[in-house]
Design a protein around this motif. Structure first.
Motif, PDB file in Angstrom:
ATOM      1  N   TYR A  61      25.439   3.764   6.061  1.00 42.09           N
ATOM      2  CA  TYR A  61      25.818   2.878   4.961  1.00 42.09           C
ATOM      3  C   TYR A  61      24.945   1.627   4.930  1.00 42.09           C
ATOM      4  CZ  TYR A  61      29.920   5.851   4.513  1.00 42.09           C
ATOM      5  OH  TYR A  61      30.758   6.930   4.331  1.00 42.09           O
TER       6      TYR A  61
ATOM      7  N   GLU B 149      21.760   2.766   3.329  1.00 45.25           N
ATOM      8  CA  GLU B 149      21.939   3.046   1.908  1.00 45.25           C
ATOM      9  C   GLU B 149      22.205   1.779   1.096  1.00 45.25           C
ATOM     10  OE1 GLU B 149      25.292   4.907  -1.034  1.00 45.25           O
ATOM     11  OE2 GLU B 149      25.191   5.679   1.013  1.00 45.25           O
ATOM     12  N   ARG B 150      23.234   1.017   1.491  1.00 47.14           N
ATOM     13  CA  ARG B 150      23.675  -0.122   0.698  1.00 47.14           C
ATOM     14  C   ARG B 150      22.897  -1.402   1.016  1.00 47.14           C
ATOM     15  NH1 ARG B 150      29.280  -1.544   1.205  1.00 47.14           N
ATOM     16  NH2 ARG B 150      29.094  -2.308  -0.940  1.00 47.14           N
TER      17      ARG B 150
ATOM     18  N   ARG C  94      12.825   3.470  -1.754  1.00 45.30           N
ATOM     19  CA  ARG C  94      14.239   3.795  -1.968  1.00 45.30           C
ATOM     20  C   ARG C  94      14.553   5.192  -1.446  1.00 45.30           C
ATOM     21  NH1 ARG C  94      18.256   2.058  -5.670  1.00 45.30           N
ATOM     22  NH2 ARG C  94      19.806   3.667  -6.132  1.00 45.30           N
TER      23      ARG C  94
ATOM     24  N   ALA D 259      19.135   7.553   5.813  1.00 43.18           N
ATOM     25  CA  ALA D 259      20.597   7.495   5.882  1.00 43.18           C
ATOM     26  C   ALA D 259      21.169   8.896   6.064  1.00 43.18           C
ATOM     27  CB  ALA D 259      21.155   6.845   4.613  1.00 43.18           C
TER      28      ALA D 259
ATOM     29  N   LYS E  52      27.664  12.917  -0.152  1.00 43.56           N
ATOM     30  CA  LYS E  52      26.396  12.784  -0.871  1.00 43.56           C
ATOM     31  C   LYS E  52      26.049  14.062  -1.625  1.00 43.56           C
ATOM     32  CE  LYS E  52      26.291   8.874  -0.003  1.00 43.56           C
ATOM     33  NZ  LYS E  52      26.451   7.917  -1.097  1.00 43.56           N
TER      34      LYS E  52
ATOM     35  N   TYR F 134      29.890  11.957   5.442  1.00 47.60           N
ATOM     36  CA  TYR F 134      28.871  11.289   4.641  1.00 47.60           C
ATOM     37  C   TYR F 134      27.962  12.312   3.966  1.00 47.60           C
ATOM     38  CZ  TYR F 134      25.104   8.072   3.381  1.00 47.60           C
ATOM     39  OH  TYR F 134      24.162   7.343   2.686  1.00 47.60           O
TER      40      TYR F 134
ATOM     41  N   ALA G 236      18.329   0.832   0.718  1.00 48.57           N
ATOM     42  CA  ALA G 236      17.978   1.715  -0.402  1.00 48.57           C
ATOM     43  C   ALA G 236      18.429   1.138  -1.737  1.00 48.57           C
ATOM     44  CB  ALA G 236      18.603   3.095  -0.192  1.00 48.57           C
TER      45      ALA G 236
ATOM     46  N   TRP H 213      14.606   5.251   2.453  1.00 47.50           N
ATOM     47  CA  TRP H 213      15.830   4.738   3.062  1.00 47.50           C
ATOM     48  C   TRP H 213      16.993   5.692   2.848  1.00 47.50           C
ATOM     49  CZ3 TRP H 213      14.429   1.793   6.560  1.00 47.50           C
ATOM     50  CH2 TRP H 213      13.533   0.736   6.384  1.00 47.50           C
ATOM     51  N   GLN H 214      17.062   6.317   1.664  1.00 53.63           N
ATOM     52  CA  GLN H 214      18.118   7.296   1.407  1.00 53.63           C
ATOM     53  C   GLN H 214      17.984   8.496   2.339  1.00 53.63           C
ATOM     54  OE1 GLN H 214      17.440   7.963  -2.798  1.00 53.63           O
ATOM     55  NE2 GLN H 214      19.116   6.595  -3.392  1.00 53.63           N
TER      56      GLN H 214
END
Length: 492
Positions: free
Chosen positions: A133, A136-137, A148, A155, A391, A387, A140, A151-152
């Motif tokens: 998280y 992601e938060r 982006r 995660a 997703k 998670y 990303a 980082w995704q």
């Protein structure tokens, strides 16, 4: 299988070689300096760990979150691992292990802070957080293009590595340790041990995080307290050799040849390597596992839980591993007949010097340490799997497939229940089958977990500093934050 095991062993050695040790220890030191040595707040952190944050969002108390993380961290490695480090790196390895724990407190602090800072609340009112998280938060969400997607991907990778690593370090490895010790000590059949262990684990795991936390909250203080008490008894018996042991540890940390006697003639690099590696393995600072349960804690703001989580590394390495090291070194000086060739033998022979109850204390500690590790790591694995499924379902909705919220919740529950069953099967298999290959697989996936987590810590270090300044340095530790009481969010 033997060739595959050799290949995996090489990969494990590569991943846990000097680059990883430098990256982990470097992160420890970097965050320690950047955060102005948060170790100085250890007594405040201990006080917070046994207090409750009333009217705070979360599923379990701060102390329950801490003991659950400790349950997964304090394992047989704290007992046998320190002896192994001494056998391979000499008495100086104890100093480097201890020093790693001191600096590792900063990394554990940073991990927990990010876990609470970027956690979400599910539609069911449950808290979810951890490195996936934060990646992601925290990273990303504020990036574009290739960064982006990177980082995704990291995660998702962390969540996947956690879900898989749990089957190694969290189930088969620990179950095998329990089965082996029960068979060698009491003569129990591995089949019986595996069956009983699986039933006990199922009784706790099926109740979710609150059930796991309640069990760990009851087990951890008892098992750690009894083990430390046994160590203190040995130190009392070896009281004449404590100061010589401490002197030897310090001298041989920088000049291993000073050890002399029956101690191994290791180089400075070897002593530091095994001591640092043992410290990193024992407290899991930088691995990214403990923040997953820290995110479920009831806390007013991220810094309060960060301080509480940092005490986990303090108790695990700075206290338990250090005491174990002094016990082993003082016992070797006091009893020259103790073998120096095997870490497990070193610790076992040290405890055997306590008349009648020495070996039972060691056996009880080893069994409870391993069982509690099973409970803690199961929670980590479930959150990683959850998670990934979330997703996947989110991407299906974006692609135009009709997936209702109720269908999503049902699929997640089914996946978690299936994962729990698979986990319990591996617990049983670990107890009845010798799986040497699993050790190497566990080490590999643990290393793969650490890489994305350390990147999140380094790239979000300014966030860690900013939160620390607001709540700790400016004296607002009792203030409630928006993140700690965040409403339901969709993690896209």
């Amino acid at each position: 299988m033997e060739q595959l095991n050799d290949i995996l062993s090489e990969i494990s050695s590569l991943l846990w070689g000097y680059p990883m040790i430098v990256l982990l220890l470097g992160t420890h030191v970097f965050l320690t300096i950047r955060l102005r040595f948060p170790q100085k707040y250890i007594f405040k952190a201990i006080r917070l760990s046994v207090s409750k944050d009333k009217e705070s969002s979360g599923e379990v108390s701060q102390f329950a979150a801490l003991t659950t993380a400790l349950a997964a961290t304090i394992g047989t490695g704290n007992i046998v691992g320190v002896g192994t480090a001494i056998a391979l790196g000499g008495p100086g390895a104890v100093f480097w292990c201890w020093l790693t724990g001191i600096f590792g407190m900063s990394t554990k602090y940073g991990e927990a802070l990010l876990a609470v800072r970027y956690r979400i609340k599910t539609p069911q009112g449950e808290m979810r957080g951890g490195p996936m998280y934060a990646l992601e938060r925290g990273l990303a969400l504020h990036a574009t293009g290739l960064r982006r997607r990177l980082w995704q991907f990291l995660a998702l990778a962390f969540a996947a590595f956690t879900a898989v690593a749990t089957f190694g370090i969290g189930s088969t490895v620990q179950a095998n340790a329990i089965s082996t010790m029960s068979t060698d000590t009491f003569g129990f059949s591995p089949i019986v041990v595996g069956g009983v262990l699986t039933i006990l684990a199922a009784a706790v795991i099926m109740g979710g995080v609150k059930s796991i936390a309640r069990c760990c909250q009851a087990i951890v203080p008892v098992m750690a307290g009894l083990y430390v008490a046994g160590c203190l008894v040995i130190l009392f018996l070896n009281r004449e050799f404590i100061l010589p042991a401490l002197q030897l540890i310090m001298e041989s940390a920088f000049n291993p040849s000073a050890a002399g006697g029956g101690f191994i003639g290791a180089s400075f690099i070897i002593a530091a390597r095994y001591g640092i590696a043992r410290g990193l393995f024992s407290n899991e600072s930088g691995l990214g596992s403990a923040p997953i349960v820290a995110a479920a804690a009831q806390t007013k703001n991220p810094v309060r839980q960060a301080l509480v989580s940092s005490t986990g590394t303090f108790w695990d390495t700075v206290v338990i591993c250090a005491i174990t090291g002094i016990v082993v070194v003082s016992s070797i000086i006091a009893y020259p007949d103790i073998s120096m060739t095997d870490g497990s033998v070193l610790t076992k022979m040290s405890f055997s010097k306590i008349p009648y109850i020495g070996e039972p204390i060691l056996v009880f500690g080893s069994l409870t340490f391993a069982f509690s590790t099973i409970l803690g790591w199961n929670y980590y694995g479930e959150r990683g799997m959850e998670y990934l499924v979330t997703k996947l379902l989110y991407r299906q909705r974006r692609s135009g497939k009709a997936v209702s919220r109720s269908d999503t919740e049902l699929k997640i529950r089914k996946t978690i229940n299936t994962y729990r069953i698979l986990f319990l099967i591996t617990v049983y298999l670990g107890a009845v089958v010798s799986l040497d290959i699993v050790w190497n697989l566990a080490d590999i996936f643990n290393a793969l977990m650490a890489i994305p987590n350390l990147l999140s810590l380094l790239f979000l270090s300014q966030v860690i500093v900013s939160e620390t300044r607001k709540y700790l340095w400016e004296g607002n530790i009792d203030e409630c934050s928006r993140q700690a009481h965040s409403s339901t969010k969709k993690a896209g």
